[in-house]
Each structure stands twice: as C-alpha cells, then as structure tokens.
Enzyme design. Sequence first.
Site, PDB file in Angstrom:
ATOM      1  N   ARG A  42       1.003  -1.337   0.407  1.00 10.36           N
ATOM      2  CA  ARG A  42      -0.014  -0.096  -0.019  1.00 10.36           C
ATOM      3  C   ARG A  42       0.436   1.533  -0.292  1.00 10.36           C
ATOM      4  O   ARG A  42       2.080   1.540   0.548  1.00 10.36           O
ATOM      5  CB  ARG A  42      -0.923  -0.681   1.388  1.00 10.36           C
ATOM      6  CG  ARG A  42      -1.929  -0.719   0.878  1.00 10.36           C
ATOM      7  CD  ARG A  42      -2.406  -1.290   2.581  1.00 10.36           C
ATOM      8  NE  ARG A  42      -3.351  -2.918   2.930  1.00 10.36           N
ATOM      9  CZ  ARG A  42      -4.929  -2.240   3.018  1.00 10.36           C
ATOM     10  NH1 ARG A  42      -5.622  -1.413   2.430  1.00 10.36           N
ATOM     11  NH2 ARG A  42      -5.523  -3.570   2.719  1.00 10.36           N
ATOM     12  N   SER A 158     -21.021 -14.317  14.521  1.00  8.56           N
ATOM     13  CA  SER A 158     -21.004 -13.263  13.614  1.00  8.56           C
ATOM     14  C   SER A 158     -20.644 -13.134  12.526  1.00  8.56           C
ATOM     15  O   SER A 158     -20.475 -14.181  11.450  1.00  8.56           O
ATOM     16  CB  SER A 158     -19.182 -13.515  13.685  1.00  8.56           C
ATOM     17  OG  SER A 158     -18.848 -11.542  12.872  1.00  8.56           O
ATOM     18  N   SER A 209     -19.009  -2.136   4.220  1.00 12.44           N
ATOM     19  CA  SER A 209     -18.175  -0.541   3.691  1.00 12.44           C
ATOM     20  C   SER A 209     -18.138  -0.850   1.909  1.00 12.44           C
ATOM     21  O   SER A 209     -17.655  -0.403   1.024  1.00 12.44           O
ATOM     22  CB  SER A 209     -17.466  -0.163   4.332  1.00 12.44           C
ATOM     23  OG  SER A 209     -16.605  -0.832   4.857  1.00 12.44           O
ATOM     24  N   HIS A 237     -20.555   3.359   9.066  1.00 12.45           N
ATOM     25  CA  HIS A 237     -21.277   3.955   8.073  1.00 12.45           C
ATOM     26  C   HIS A 237     -21.923   3.809   7.341  1.00 12.45           C
ATOM     27  O   HIS A 237     -22.856   4.539   6.412  1.00 12.45           O
ATOM     28  CB  HIS A 237     -20.872   2.466   6.640  1.00 12.45           C
ATOM     29  CG  HIS A 237     -19.345   2.185   7.078  1.00 12.45           C
ATOM     30  ND1 HIS A 237     -18.701   3.589   5.942  1.00 12.45           N
ATOM     31  CD2 HIS A 237     -18.421   1.419   7.187  1.00 12.45           C
ATOM     32  CE1 HIS A 237     -17.359   2.626   6.251  1.00 12.45           C
ATOM     33  NE2 HIS A 237     -17.248   2.002   6.932  1.00 12.45           N
ATOM     34  N   THR A 265     -19.193   5.491  14.461  1.00  9.27           N
ATOM     35  CA  THR A 265     -18.523   6.214  14.704  1.00  9.27           C
ATOM     36  C   THR A 265     -18.305   8.317  14.298  1.00  9.27           C
ATOM     37  O   THR A 265     -19.725   8.339  14.053  1.00  9.27           O
ATOM     38  CB  THR A 265     -17.299   5.916  13.297  1.00  9.27           C
ATOM     39  OG1 THR A 265     -15.821   6.540  13.966  1.00  9.27           O
ATOM     40  CG2 THR A 265     -18.245   6.569  12.097  1.00  9.27           C
ATOM     41  N   LYS A 268     -17.219   9.463  10.127  1.00  8.66           N
ATOM     42  CA  LYS A 268     -17.168   8.920   8.740  1.00  8.66           C
ATOM     43  C   LYS A 268     -18.344  10.224   8.421  1.00  8.66           C
ATOM     44  O   LYS A 268     -18.436  11.436   8.607  1.00  8.66           O
ATOM     45  CB  LYS A 268     -17.838   8.044   8.796  1.00  8.66           C
ATOM     46  CG  LYS A 268     -16.607   7.109   8.798  1.00  8.66           C
ATOM     47  CD  LYS A 268     -16.747   5.329   8.032  1.00  8.66           C
ATOM     48  CE  LYS A 268     -15.412   4.967   8.300  1.00  8.66           C
ATOM     49  NZ  LYS A 268     -14.750   4.608   8.969  1.00  8.66           N
ATOM     50  N   THR A 297      -6.491   4.258  28.430  1.00  7.59           N
ATOM     51  CA  THR A 297      -6.200   5.084  26.543  1.00  7.59           C
ATOM     52  C   THR A 297      -6.558   6.482  26.295  1.00  7.59           C
ATOM     53  O   THR A 297      -7.055   6.394  27.702  1.00  7.59           O
ATOM     54  CB  THR A 297      -6.370   4.576  25.548  1.00  7.59           C
ATOM     55  OG1 THR A 297      -5.624   5.258  24.459  1.00  7.59           O
ATOM     56  CG2 THR A 297      -7.307   4.570  25.446  1.00  7.59           C
ATOM     57  N   THR A 383      -9.024  -5.983   2.883  1.00  9.13           N
ATOM     58  CA  THR A 383      -9.474  -5.638   2.648  1.00  9.13           C
ATOM     59  C   THR A 383     -11.087  -5.916   1.584  1.00  9.13           C
ATOM     60  O   THR A 383     -12.343  -6.471   2.028  1.00  9.13           O
ATOM     61  CB  THR A 383      -9.709  -4.130   2.224  1.00  9.13           C
ATOM     62  OG1 THR A 383      -8.324  -3.200   2.597  1.00  9.13           O
ATOM     63  CG2 THR A 383     -10.716  -3.060   3.041  1.00  9.13           C
TER      64      THR A 383
END
Length: 432
Positions: A42, A158, A209, A237, A265, A268, A297, A383
């Site tokens: 990439r 899943s 997506s 998405h 999210t 986006k 975190t 992906t």
Amino acid sequence: MPVTRMQAAPTTTPIRERAAGTDYEGHFRNALERLHGERRYRVFADIERISGRFPTANWRRPDGRTTEITVWCSNDYLGMGQHPDVVAAMTETARRCGVGAGGTRNIAGNNSPLVDLERELADLHGKEAGLVFTSGYVSNQAGISTIAKLIPDCLILSDAFNHNSMIEGVRHSGCEKRVFRHNDLAHLEELLAAAGDRPKLIVFESVYSMDGDVAPIEKICDLAQRYGAMTYLDEVHAVGLYGERGAGMAERDGVMHRVDVIEGTLAKGFGCVGGYITGSALLCDAVRSHAAGFIFTTALPPAIAAAARASVRYLKRSSVERAAHQRQAARTKAALEAAGLPVLPTETHIVPVMVGDAELCKAAADHLLERHAIYIQPINYPTVPRGTERLRITPSPFHDEARIAKLTAALVETWETLDLPRAGTLFVEAAE
C-alpha cells in the site's frame, strides 16, 4: 568531551549493528517483499484537505510539487469535517480548554464536552447511555470483547463480512464463535437453534462498507427475540447519513429500540474522530469498568468532543445534507453505469467500480491521480477478497454534476488506456 545537542548519543543500538544472531530486519524486509510480490503493497498519497473547499485537496507529489485534486473516496461522507458549526465548536473549545485531554478518564476524569457528547449520542439512538472511545475500531474491539467476556458461556454469532475491528473484538473475547453466511437468515437461525439455551450475541453491520449492501436488521432482531440472543449492530457507515435524525439504518427501518447495542463512529458521517457504543446504562457502565481499550488509553480531547457533538446535533435537525448525499450518489451511479463501467449495484451511497486485479487496480488509481487529478484509493486484499479488487467511490453532497461528468470521462479514459474489463464481466466473481 561533553555531548552537545548536535552530537546527542543514540539511545538504542541500531538493529543492524547488534551482535550476530537473528536477522531482525531481514524478517521485516521479507514481510514487505511478500506484499510487493502479491501486488498489494500500500502506498499512501500525501494529501492536504483545504478547509471550505471540500472535496478539493492538495496532493504533494513525491518530487515536492503540489497539485490540486478532487477526492472521490473520503469517508467524511457529508463534508461535516469542514462545516462552520463544527470548526467553530472545536476552535472555541480549544481556546477555552486547551488541546489535550490530560490523560485517561480513569486518571484525568471526564472532560465536560465528552460527557455532553455521550448524552447526545445516547439520545440519538434512543438508548439510556453512551460510551465514547478513541476510534470506531477500538469501540468495536473493546465493546464486543468486553460484553461477551462478561456473559458466562457466551456464543458469538458473527456475519461473515464483518469488519476487521469486529473480528478482533470476537477474537479477543475468548468466547466460542460461529460465523454465519453474509446476511443469510436461514443460516443464522440454524446456528441459533443449535446453540440451545446458552447466552448468544449476534454481531453484524447495517451498511457493509465495501459492497454497499444492507443487513436485514428487523429480521435479525426477530431471530434474536425468538432464540433469546443479544444484538450488537455496527452503524459506522450509516450514522449521520440515514434515518430522520441521522441515527442510521435501524432508525430508518424503525427498529432502533429492538437493538441492544448500537455502535458508531464520529469519523465518517459526522466528520470528526472517535467511536462509541450506546445501550443500557448497566451495559455501558460494565464496559466502562472492564474494557482495557477504554480504561488504559487517553480520552478524546475536549475540542474534538465538542466538534463531534456539534456535528451530531446539527445533523439531528438538518436533513438537507442527507438528501443531497443520496441524490449525488444516485447521479454518480447512473452516470457511471450509462458509460458502461463495471459498477457493483448497491442500495447505498457506496459506489464500487470493479477491477478484479490488484496490480491493475493500483495502476488505475495511479493513472486517475496523475492524469486526471482525481484521487480514489485502490481497495485490495485483505480488505476485499482476491479477484474483487475495486475502486471504492463515495460521492458527497459537494460532488456536483460537473465533477461527476469529469469523473465519468476520466474513468472511461482510464479503462480504455489500461484495457480494463467492462460492466457485466466481474459481478459473478464479486458476488462469490
């Protein structure tokens, strides 16, 4: 002789200068060479967005020259990252509170804009509570793994096309899993029935997506109710883009109240950064208290939280952007299909143009950028499955008819120059 600032001693011994033994760098070199050999190494373009001119950006070429380009693959689907209300909320809060959050919430406490954002998100999805993480990836990884771990003998079901963040959440839970064929209700029911009375968690997405298809949310909720399972829905998405207030596909379909956990999210449709889950107050508190990805975190900075909240609040009351988004996505699809380009049919805003080969996909993206000043990142394995490589186009409300016409002409020229396959030749393989 004292060490000066310009002659600072190295803090570590370079790998290549260590005593003979394992060739550490050789392992890294081999890993990269494998990617090159598979034609899926990439390369990221150096791009600077131009505030107020979305989707225009500056591309800094490897030779240092700068070219103005049009971005056609941004996940800032509505351009909210540059909306005046969002920018103003961020800058005003940064002036008032500073830049950083000061540490983890466990140490530094909650910053007020973050508390307000979680309340805003809970209201968006009609849930009792919300919990914000540093990214959508972390919210899935930490959320799924923690929820499942806290349920003794939990079986996770899943969808086969779930995002890597969900797969990692399932893996990190340590729970038994079953993968059901993508959007296959009969297969899901078969697995649910076989599981008997043990606790079950169904994890799936609303909008997938890469192919742009949509889960049968209501029917999955029907199965969950029939077989006593919890539901965890990724709306990454879809939030901001669908539903009367931008809460996603579950809101559009009138089933938000039936989904136990809704994840989303802020990076986006809302144009900022961060991820979140919403659900019952008890569930969110349990995740807050046990999820390592939350506890250990640093929290989102106050300015980011304020910007995200401004975007969520704005899109709750404004449907103008959503309507324009759907209109321009439909016009883009129609133009590309009319030109005979291999557009994978979708019912959403995602427009996959199929190439079917990693090297050719990269060549097409390079040609579009260098010849036509159009940026579309190539999508390759892992992906998407090998043989289904594609250019993933995401029109926004700001991709007007002139830009659509230019994109269409550029893609046609690219397909002709590189002798790429046309419409109808790749869909069977892509569907597999």
